[in-house]
Design a protein around this motif. Structure first.
Motif, PDB file in Angstrom:
ATOM      1  N   GLU A 101       0.828  -1.208   0.000  1.00 32.31           N
ATOM      2  CA  GLU A 101       0.000   0.000   0.000  1.00 32.31           C
ATOM      3  C   GLU A 101       0.868   1.267   0.000  1.00 32.31           C
ATOM      4  O   GLU A 101       0.586   2.226  -0.734  1.00 32.31           O
ATOM      5  N   SER A 102       1.905   1.280   0.811  1.00 29.60           N
ATOM      6  CA  SER A 102       2.767   2.470   0.849  1.00 29.60           C
ATOM      7  C   SER A 102       3.520   2.647  -0.466  1.00 29.60           C
ATOM      8  O   SER A 102       3.743   3.778  -0.916  1.00 29.60           O
ATOM      9  N   THR A 103       3.891   1.545  -1.114  1.00 30.57           N
ATOM     10  CA  THR A 103       4.585   1.634  -2.398  1.00 30.57           C
ATOM     11  C   THR A 103       3.654   2.186  -3.476  1.00 30.57           C
ATOM     12  O   THR A 103       4.067   3.012  -4.301  1.00 30.57           O
ATOM     13  N   PHE A 104       2.409   1.725  -3.487  1.00 31.75           N
ATOM     14  CA  PHE A 104       1.432   2.301  -4.411  1.00 31.75           C
ATOM     15  C   PHE A 104       1.380   3.827  -4.251  1.00 31.75           C
ATOM     16  O   PHE A 104       1.387   4.574  -5.230  1.00 31.75           O
ATOM     17  N   ARG A 105       1.320   4.288  -3.014  1.00 34.57           N
ATOM     18  CA  ARG A 105       1.225   5.731  -2.758  1.00 34.57           C
ATOM     19  C   ARG A 105       2.519   6.448  -3.175  1.00 34.57           C
ATOM     20  O   ARG A 105       2.476   7.553  -3.722  1.00 34.57           O
ATOM     21  N   ASP A 106       3.654   5.815  -2.895  1.00 29.57           N
ATOM     22  CA  ASP A 106       4.930   6.427  -3.287  1.00 29.57           C
ATOM     23  C   ASP A 106       4.996   6.651  -4.797  1.00 29.57           C
ATOM     24  O   ASP A 106       5.650   7.589  -5.264  1.00 29.57           O
ATOM     25  N   TYR A 107       4.319   5.793  -5.535  1.00 26.21           N
ATOM     26  CA  TYR A 107       4.329   5.913  -6.993  1.00 26.21           C
ATOM     27  C   TYR A 107       3.211   6.827  -7.511  1.00 26.21           C
ATOM     28  O   TYR A 107       2.965   6.886  -8.716  1.00 26.21           O
ATOM     29  N   GLY A 108       2.544   7.509  -6.604  1.00 28.70           N
ATOM     30  CA  GLY A 108       1.567   8.507  -6.998  1.00 28.70           C
ATOM     31  C   GLY A 108       0.171   7.983  -7.270  1.00 28.70           C
ATOM     32  O   GLY A 108      -0.649   8.696  -7.868  1.00 28.70           O
TER      33      GLY A 108
ATOM     34  N   ARG B 111       4.678   1.438 -10.671  1.00 33.25           N
ATOM     35  CA  ARG B 111       5.725   2.426 -10.926  1.00 33.25           C
ATOM     36  C   ARG B 111       5.641   2.943 -12.356  1.00 33.25           C
ATOM     37  O   ARG B 111       5.738   4.153 -12.614  1.00 33.25           O
ATOM     38  N   GLY B 112       5.454   2.030 -13.309  1.00 36.33           N
ATOM     39  CA  GLY B 112       5.346   2.427 -14.706  1.00 36.33           C
ATOM     40  C   GLY B 112       4.145   3.312 -14.965  1.00 36.33           C
ATOM     41  O   GLY B 112       4.249   4.345 -15.655  1.00 36.33           O
ATOM     42  N   PHE B 113       2.995   2.942 -14.396  1.00 35.21           N
ATOM     43  CA  PHE B 113       1.793   3.768 -14.569  1.00 35.21           C
ATOM     44  C   PHE B 113       1.972   5.133 -13.893  1.00 35.21           C
ATOM     45  O   PHE B 113       1.508   6.154 -14.398  1.00 35.21           O
TER      46      PHE B 113
ATOM     47  N   PHE C 113      -5.490  -2.142  -2.749  1.00 36.15           N
ATOM     48  CA  PHE C 113      -5.852  -1.701  -4.093  1.00 36.15           C
ATOM     49  C   PHE C 113      -5.184  -0.366  -4.421  1.00 36.15           C
ATOM     50  O   PHE C 113      -4.963   0.466  -3.544  1.00 36.15           O
ATOM     51  N   ALA C 114      -4.915  -0.174  -5.716  1.00 34.40           N
ATOM     52  CA  ALA C 114      -4.537   1.138  -6.250  1.00 34.40           C
ATOM     53  C   ALA C 114      -5.444   1.409  -7.442  1.00 34.40           C
ATOM     54  O   ALA C 114      -5.646   0.537  -8.287  1.00 34.40           O
ATOM     55  N   THR C 115      -6.000   2.615  -7.499  1.00 29.86           N
ATOM     56  CA  THR C 115      -6.962   2.964  -8.537  1.00 29.86           C
ATOM     57  C   THR C 115      -6.454   4.141  -9.353  1.00 29.86           C
ATOM     58  O   THR C 115      -6.007   5.152  -8.805  1.00 29.86           O
ATOM     59  N   ILE C 116      -6.511   3.985 -10.674  1.00 25.94           N
ATOM     60  CA  ILE C 116      -6.207   5.080 -11.595  1.00 25.94           C
ATOM     61  C   ILE C 116      -7.503   5.397 -12.324  1.00 25.94           C
ATOM     62  O   ILE C 116      -7.957   4.626 -13.172  1.00 25.94           O
ATOM     63  N   LEU C 117      -8.113   6.511 -11.972  1.00 21.63           N
ATOM     64  CA  LEU C 117      -9.452   6.832 -12.453  1.00 21.63           C
ATOM     65  C   LEU C 117      -9.443   7.139 -13.950  1.00 21.63           C
ATOM     66  O   LEU C 117      -8.598   7.883 -14.447  1.00 21.63           O
ATOM     67  N   GLY C 118     -10.392   6.555 -14.654  1.00 21.19           N
ATOM     68  CA  GLY C 118     -10.512   6.798 -16.082  1.00 21.19           C
ATOM     69  C   GLY C 118     -10.965   8.210 -16.391  1.00 21.19           C
ATOM     70  O   GLY C 118     -11.770   8.790 -15.654  1.00 21.19           O
ATOM     71  N   SER C 119     -10.462   8.768 -17.483  1.00 20.10           N
ATOM     72  CA  SER C 119     -10.787  10.147 -17.843  1.00 20.10           C
ATOM     73  C   SER C 119     -12.127  10.264 -18.543  1.00 20.10           C
ATOM     74  O   SER C 119     -12.810  11.278 -18.425  1.00 20.10           O
ATOM     75  N   GLU C 120     -12.556   9.233 -19.288  1.00 20.99           N
ATOM     76  CA  GLU C 120     -13.795   9.316 -20.053  1.00 20.99           C
ATOM     77  C   GLU C 120     -14.832   8.303 -19.609  1.00 20.99           C
ATOM     78  O   GLU C 120     -16.027   8.566 -19.690  1.00 20.99           O
ATOM     79  N   GLU C 121     -14.399   7.135 -19.173  1.00 23.01           N
ATOM     80  CA  GLU C 121     -15.335   6.120 -18.680  1.00 23.01           C
ATOM     81  C   GLU C 121     -14.855   5.619 -17.316  1.00 23.01           C
ATOM     82  O   GLU C 121     -14.396   4.486 -17.183  1.00 23.01           O
TER      83      GLU C 121
END
Length: 777
Positions: free
Chosen positions: A136-143, A429-431, A388-396
């Motif tokens: 969880e902390s690593t997810f946050r470190d990667y933004g 990290r890549g995302f 979990f780590a979530t990257i919110l979609g811009s259109e859907e």
């Protein structure tokens, strides 16, 4: 600020040939004012541009010329702007993909794996919660936006284990039941490692003679009966391999055994002892033992079908609906199995039952060797944690592309599962790097780190049960990576509509073991077929099961290497990985790259890259196999696969129709929309919804007979092997039941059940056909 036309006129006049200027000046002498020819144009020293005001617009020829040139330049500018927008919209996804590939780093993955495998981390323990905090902390470190979700589930741990071998005329032997430390491997000395045990095995005591049952398959117990070896009241010894350990225990219980011990034979896990053992080679040492669950269900046994929140309704442990094992069992090593098998007399086991322990022959027993078996389990409800780590979609934002891997391990778990967890963190990290550069996915991406998978896919199943309605409406796909890297060679399983996407993606990735070719090229060679070998996801051996088989979400499972010898032992650690699994972590890079590129396509493609032609072909092949089996079994003439064939014909027509629609959409370029007209966008969304929801149509509320939690009628486990996978499992199980019946009346009823299952599966195909067609009947 001057208008655009003024700037263009100035630019044109700056670049006009002198002859044209002179011609324009001569024309001015004939104008209505009758003025003399004007002086040649020259720049004003105090102005950065020519003194355009000296060129009077009333002189018609020049005005017409300049206006025409202005319009031409504007047209060029407009075309340039259009091409820029078009190129950007059509190639930005490709650019993001190239950037993502460049970001993936083997050192970063190696560092994550080393951190995750410092301590053994069985589900429900303090050490495993530390891995959750790390993820969880690593997810946050990667933004990334990270959170966790806890459930309270039934878990079991060993309190007491004892096996004592007695035989007439020999000394009593108390078996070791532990794995030995090996030189040069500090992990095998760790005092926090739990000793070998079977998850969910019940407590029990037994004293009985021993019977050898090969791999413990149903056919093995039938063979024992034919050979006159009585299992009733005996303790069974079987070797790992071929089928799920929980099915070995269940098959033994059905045969009347009172307890089971399962060992790892050098034939299956030691390369016949010809290359030595770890740490000198990759093979399992003689003291190595394979831990694992013997639970035949999925999810928390006490909350079948609903989420195990802290205040949830719970069944009693004794309730048969829990599907918990009925007799006790233990995993043991080849070292401990040897004296047991030496103590057996009776018939010599068939040739194919012979292993490679130091025995002249493997014999069936029964006895004279006798085991005193004692096991005490600590059954307790404990919290587990999904991250979990979530990257919110811009259109859907309401469409979810899910990527998952479990985190818990029976010991250190360098291959299973933390090679996959390290890959998941490198994905993050890549995302995160792409987000820094301005990328936003079209659809929402969710990274999932599951807990308690080893006990029975518990963490993922509880979450799917809790979120099933949202997943039914919005999930696009679930892509699983469990044992990301166990050795060379790509392996993959997928819902058939994802086959082409997987193939296209592997063509973009370099083979980590041969930089001169693509991953696709090496995959083709290893498959030895016209197309790569892609398995199907009917077994229950990883976290894709709840998504596909219960919720109907199209799924995929990818990994390097197949079976590896130190599976579920203390020797599956970081040291084994850097020596044998992936010394340079190039395979880790390759699997992470494939995983990420798949996610980018499914999150960003305007039209989902799903092709159902492959599904129809698979279903047709499955149907032909059933027809062939019915002929073999001399089934009654009334048993017919016509309903399946008819449904498949309709499915083909629906697939043809939606393929034409998709072709038209691609030609219209509906991937980009702007302004108030959202009609194209919603037409596109409607097509995508049909593509992602067709898989749901294969679900049936009654599920597979005897295993109603499994709703998918095309892909699911067969009744006697939870690792096994057959298409149309309900049909195959019913055929097995019908062909095994000897009573005429019973046989007739069972063949009628076969026809019923054929009709059910045909109706599921028809439902999928209607979804793809997208119109009411």
């Amino acid at each position: 600020m001057q208008p655009l036309s003024w700037w263009v006129q100035c630019l044109v006049l700056r670049t006009l040939p002198g002859s044209l200027l002179r011609r324009a000046d001569h024309q001015r002498s004939d104008n209505a004012y009758g003025e003399e020819e004007a002086a040649p144009l020259r720049p004003d020293r105090n102005s950065p541009l020519p003194m355009c005001d000296s060129f009077k617009p009333c002189r018609k020829g020049a005005f017409i010329l300049v206006t025409s040139l202005t319009l031409a330049v504007l047209s060029v500018l407009a075309m340039h702007l259009f091409l820029s927008i078009w190129l950007s919209s059509n190639h930005k996804e490709e650019n993001w993909q190239r950037m993502f590939v460049d970001y993936i780093d083997n050192n970063s993955i190696s560092n994550h794996l080393q951190q995750l495998t410092k301590e053994p981390h069985v589900a429900g323990t303090t050490e495993n919660f530390k891995t959750a905090e790390y993820v969880e902390s690593t997810f946050r470190d990667y933004g990334l936006d990270a959170h966790h979700k806890d459930f309270d589930v039934l878990l079991t741990y060993p309190l007491h284990r004892s096996l004592v071998l007695t035989q007439p005329g020999h000394e009593t032997i108390e078996l070791f039941l532990n794995e030995r430390a090996v030189p040069g491997d500090p992990y095998s000395n760790n005092s926090k490692v739990m000793p070998p045990f079977h998850g969910y095995a019940p407590s029990g005591n037994a004293s009985a003679e021993v019977v050898y049952a090969n791999y413990g398959r149903q056919e093995d117990f039938e063979k024992l009966s034919q050979l006159g070896a009585t299992v009733e009241g005996a303790i069974v010894i079987a070797r790992y391999g071929m089928i799920y350990r929980g099915d070995i225990v269940e098959n033994a219980a059905r045969a009347g055994a009172v307890a089971v011990v399962i060992y790892s034979d050098p034939f299956d896990y030691g390369n016949n002892g010809t290359q030595g053992y770890y740490p000198d080679s990759q093979w399992l040492p003689p003291s190595g033992a394979q831990r694992g669950s013997v639970y035949r269900g999925i999810g928390d046994p006490l909350t079948p079908g609903w989420a195990s929140e802290s205040e949830a309704e719970r069944l009693s442990v004794d309730d048969p609906n829990t599907m918990l094992p009925r007799i006790p069992s233990l995993p043991i090593s080849a070292e401990d199995a040897l004296p047991i098998l030496r103590s057996l007399s009776g018939p010599v086991a068939p040739l194919e039952w012979q292993g490679t322990l130091e025995l002249s022959d493997y014999k069936l027993g029964r006895g004279p060797g006798r085991l005193n078996f004692s096991y005490v389990a600590n059954q307790t409800v404990r919290p587990i944690r999904n991250v979990f780590a979530t990257i919110l979609g811009s259109e859907e934002p309401d469409r979810f592309v899910l990527l998952g891997n479990h985190r818990d391990a029976w010991a250190f778990g360098a291959v299973d599962p933390n090679s996959g967890t390290a890959a998941l963190l490198e994905l993050a990290r890549g995302f995160g790097k792409l987000l820094e550069q301005g990328w936003r996915p079209h659809r929402t991406i969710v990274l999932c780190s599951w807990d308690a998978e080893e006990f029975g896919l518990v963490g993922s199943t509880e979450w799917v049960e809790q979120n099933s309605d949202i997943l039914n409406a919005n999930a696009v796909v679930y892509m699983n990576v469990d044992c990301a890297v166990a050795g060379p060679g790509l392996n993959a399983g997928a819902s058939p509509q994802l086959d082409d996407l997987l193939i296209e993606t592997t063509k973009q990735v370099t083979d980590p073991d041969d930089f001169g070719q693509s991953l696709y090229d090496s995959w083709m060679v290893s498959s030895n077929k016209p197309t790569p070998s892609i398995g199907r996801l009917g077994g229950g051996d990883s976290d894709f099961a709840s998504f596909l088989q219960h919720a109907g979400v199209p799924s995929m499972d990818i990994y390097f290497g197949a079976d590896y010898p130190v599976y579920h032992s203390i020797y599956d650690n970081y040291n084994w990985m850097v020596k044998f699994g992936d010394p340079l972590f190039r395979r880790h890079v390759a699997i992470t790259t494939v995983w990420g590129l798949l996610a980018l396509r499914l999150a960003d493609d305007a039209i989902l890259p799903m092709k159902y032609e492959n599904y129809a072909n698979e279903l047709h092949t499955y149907t032909l196999s059933i027809i062939s089996r019915l002929k073999e079994a001399d089934a009654p003439e009334s048993i017919s696969c016509t309903p399946l064939l008819s449904a498949l014909k309709d499915l083909g027509a629906s697939i043809s129709k939606i393929s034409q629609e998709l072709k038209a959409v691609n030609q219209e370029g509906m991937g980009v929309h702007s302004g108030p007209d959202l009609g194209p966008f919603y037409r596109q969304r409607g097509l995508n919804d049909r593509l992602l929801r067709a898989e749901r149509a294969f679900l049936d509320s009654e599920g597979i007979p005897g295993y109603s939690w499994y709703k998918h009628l095309v892909y699911g486990p067969v009744s006697n092997n939870n690792y096994g996978s057959l298409s149309f499992p309900a049909i195959w199980d019913s055929i097995y039941e019908a062909t095994g019946s000897s009573n005429d009346a019973s046989n007739s009823t069972k063949w009628a059940a076969v026809q019923h299952q054929i009709f059910r599966s045909a109706r599921a195909i028809t439902r999928a056909s209607l979804v793809l067609r997208g119109k009411l009947t």
